[in-house]
Design an enzyme around this catalytic site. Structure first.
Site, PDB file in Angstrom:
ATOM      1  N   LYS A 182       0.819  -1.213   0.000  1.00 26.24           N
ATOM      2  CA  LYS A 182       0.000   0.000   0.000  1.00 26.24           C
ATOM      3  C   LYS A 182       0.860   1.273   0.000  1.00 26.24           C
ATOM      4  O   LYS A 182       2.084   1.201  -0.005  1.00 26.24           O
ATOM      5  CB  LYS A 182      -0.933  -0.020   1.221  1.00 26.24           C
ATOM      6  CG  LYS A 182      -1.907  -1.188   1.203  1.00 26.24           C
ATOM      7  CD  LYS A 182      -2.748  -1.193  -0.060  1.00 26.24           C
ATOM      8  CE  LYS A 182      -3.906  -2.172  -0.015  1.00 26.24           C
ATOM      9  NZ  LYS A 182      -3.534  -3.582   0.195  1.00 26.24           N
TER      10      LYS A 182
HETATM   11  C1  LIG Z   1      -9.866  -1.959  -2.187  1.00 22.73           C
HETATM   12  C2  LIG Z   1      -9.443  -2.702  -0.955  1.00 22.73           C
HETATM   13  N1  LIG Z   1     -10.267  -2.741   0.107  1.00 22.73           N
HETATM   14  C3  LIG Z   1      -9.921  -3.400   1.232  1.00 22.73           C
HETATM   15  C4  LIG Z   1      -8.714  -4.060   1.351  1.00 22.73           C
HETATM   16  C5  LIG Z   1      -8.363  -4.796   2.615  1.00 22.73           C
HETATM   17  O1  LIG Z   1      -7.168  -4.330   3.216  1.00 22.73           O
HETATM   18  P1  LIG Z   1      -6.173  -5.314   3.988  1.00 22.73           P
HETATM   19  O2  LIG Z   1      -5.388  -6.082   2.994  1.00 22.73           O
HETATM   20  O3  LIG Z   1      -5.323  -4.396   4.812  1.00 22.73           O
HETATM   21  O4  LIG Z   1      -7.017  -6.189   4.833  1.00 22.73           O
HETATM   22  C6  LIG Z   1      -7.826  -4.039   0.286  1.00 22.73           C
HETATM   23  C7  LIG Z   1      -6.539  -4.736   0.361  1.00 22.73           C
HETATM   24  O5  LIG Z   1      -5.782  -4.881  -0.521  1.00 22.73           O
HETATM   25  C8  LIG Z   1      -8.190  -3.341  -0.903  1.00 22.73           C
HETATM   26  O6  LIG Z   1      -7.366  -3.299  -1.956  1.00 22.73           O
END
Ligand SMILES: Cc1ncc(COP(=O)(O)O)c(C=O)c1O
EC number: 2.6.1.-
Length: 416
Positions: A182
């Site tokens: 990220k």
């Molecule tokens: C658009 C989107 N929403 C939610 C998430 C969830 O985040 P995490 O991977 O930190 O759980 C991601 C993760 O890549 C994402 O790309």
């Protein structure tokens, strides 16, 4: 596996001093966590900031907080998004409703969204995919009169937007991810921000039920960060990317993920986050700008999807068709160019959701699955990498800005 310079599709900057500096968190980093919360409150003018174990966990907490005071149980999300999103909705005991997307923007198909808004909808998730700001204002306008909450999925867009509208400040509540690929990373991690005092109280009630991260989980996350920092570099990335069991870059539907508070080591590792994030986002936007310039010169049916306030976690590009996408991804793999096919299916086609969501087609999302690739924009992408990426995409005549020389055909693409 091929021993060659290989770009990761995405990567977040992480300095050795951030890593080492996070260790005091093991013996008590409360003051760092509190400072981080105060800094985030100031940045987002928020009435509530909550730090949790991941973006998915953040979404579960937000959804449970919303559902606690409502009988509505349905959540509208884009039909093309990360599989973690429906995973979190199912984990929160709610129902997924899909809205098709516009392939030119990756945002909602707003005509369809309007049709879907009914009295049983709890909330809508405008999603800032790849760091491109979604039209949250339009969603808010549609939802306000119907008493539907707007939850910004800003997992991929921390620091995005403009002075007029920072990503994460226009909906009722927003969440960000601090996952490994990220804009800013703490290995895994999630942030919830809200301006609404009522919602802040409801989220606090859910948050206070969460367990702390275990010592083992904290240490594992830190060790993974050390490995990530070593192997994300193009000189070494060929190794983890050639080991299929690591599943790098895969998106998965699963509901048994940890939902806990962010540990102090992670909070400590984020000291100086604002400067680090601003630099990473500026660099990404600059890299995306250069890539777009080359694509625009190529006249090869390529359509970069852009936004003036985008932070470009990756640069999304629509290729001519499914065959062009398949060929580009195969060439990228051969030359280590970091071009990614992104999510493999629409949310509709996730096997685990069969029977849980209404059977329907989403032509916009399907077109995105067939034609979209993402290009890397991170700090390790050099000028010669950009040339390699253009060639992988079959851009036939990008002129070098310095020499005016034409590029070599793709088969002469250097793999070194
Ligand atoms: C658009 C989107 N929403 C939610 C998430 C969830 O985040 P995490 O991977 O930190 O759980 C991601 C993760 O890549 C994402 O790309």
């Amino acid at each position: 596996m091929k021993l060659q310079r290989t770009l990761a599709p995405t990567s977040a900057p992480l300095s050795l001093s951030n890593l080492i500096g996070s260790l005091p968190g093991l013996i008590g980093g409360r003051k760092y966590r509190e400072r981080l919360i105060r800094e985030l409150e100031a940045k987002f003018q928020a009435r509530g900031v909550f730090l949790v174990s991941s973006g998915k966990a953040a979404l579960v907490v937000v959804l449970k907080a919303l559902a606690a005071s409502s009988r509505r149980r349905r959540v509208i999300i884009p039909a093309y998004t990360c599989f973690s999103v429906p995973s979190a909705i199912v984990r929160a005991g709610l129902e997924v409703v899909l809205c098709d997307v516009n392939p030119r923007t990756l945002d909602f198909d707003f005509e369809e969204l309007e049709r879907l808004l009914s009295e049983d909808i709890l909330c809508v998730l405008p999603t800032h995919l790849f760091g491109l700001p979604a039209d949250v204002r339009r969603v808010v306008q549609l939802c306000r009169t119907r008493d539907i909450a707007v939850v910004e999925d800003a997992a991929q867009a921390l620091g995005g937007g403009s002075e007029k509208g920072l990503v994460g400040t226009e909906g009722d509540v927003a969440f960000f991810s601090l996952g490994r690929g990220k804009n800013l990373t703490s290995g895994t991690g999630g942030i919830i921000v809200t301006k609404s005092p009522t919602l802040a109280d409801a989220i606090h009630a859910e948050y206070s039920k969460l367990p702390a991260a275990s010592f083992g989980e904290t240490c594992r996350n830190w060790a993974e960060l050390v490995l990530m920092r070593a192997f994300i570099r193009p000189t070494w990335y060929w190794l983890p990317s050639g080991l299929p069991f690591l599943g790098l870059g895969e998106t998965k539907f699963y509901t048994d993920f940890p939902v806990c508070r962010m540990d102090e080591v992670r909070a400590c590792q984020l000291v100086g986050w604002d400067r680090r994030l601003a630099k990473a986002n500026t660099d990404r936007a600059a890299c995306a700008g250069k890539l777009i310039m080359g694509l625009n010169q190529g006249f090869n049916g390529l359509q970069p999807i852009t936004h003036p306030d985008g932070v470009y976690l990756r640069l999304p590009v629509l290729l001519r068709d499914r065959v062009a996408k398949h060929e580009a991804c195969a060439r990228s793999q051969k030359y280590g160019a970091g071009v990614s096919s992104s999510y493999p299916t629409t949310i509709q086609d996730i096997p685990e959701l069969a029977g849980r969501i209404t059977d329907r087609t989403c032509p916009g999302a399907q077109e995105v699955v067939e034609r979209l690739v993402t290009l890397p924009t991170h700090e390790f992408v050099t000028e010669s990498d950009r040339v390699k990426i253009w060639r992988v995409l079959g851009v036939s005549e990008p002129r070098s800005r310095n020499t005016g020389a034409r590029s070599a055909p793709v088969d002469q693409c250097s793999s070194g």
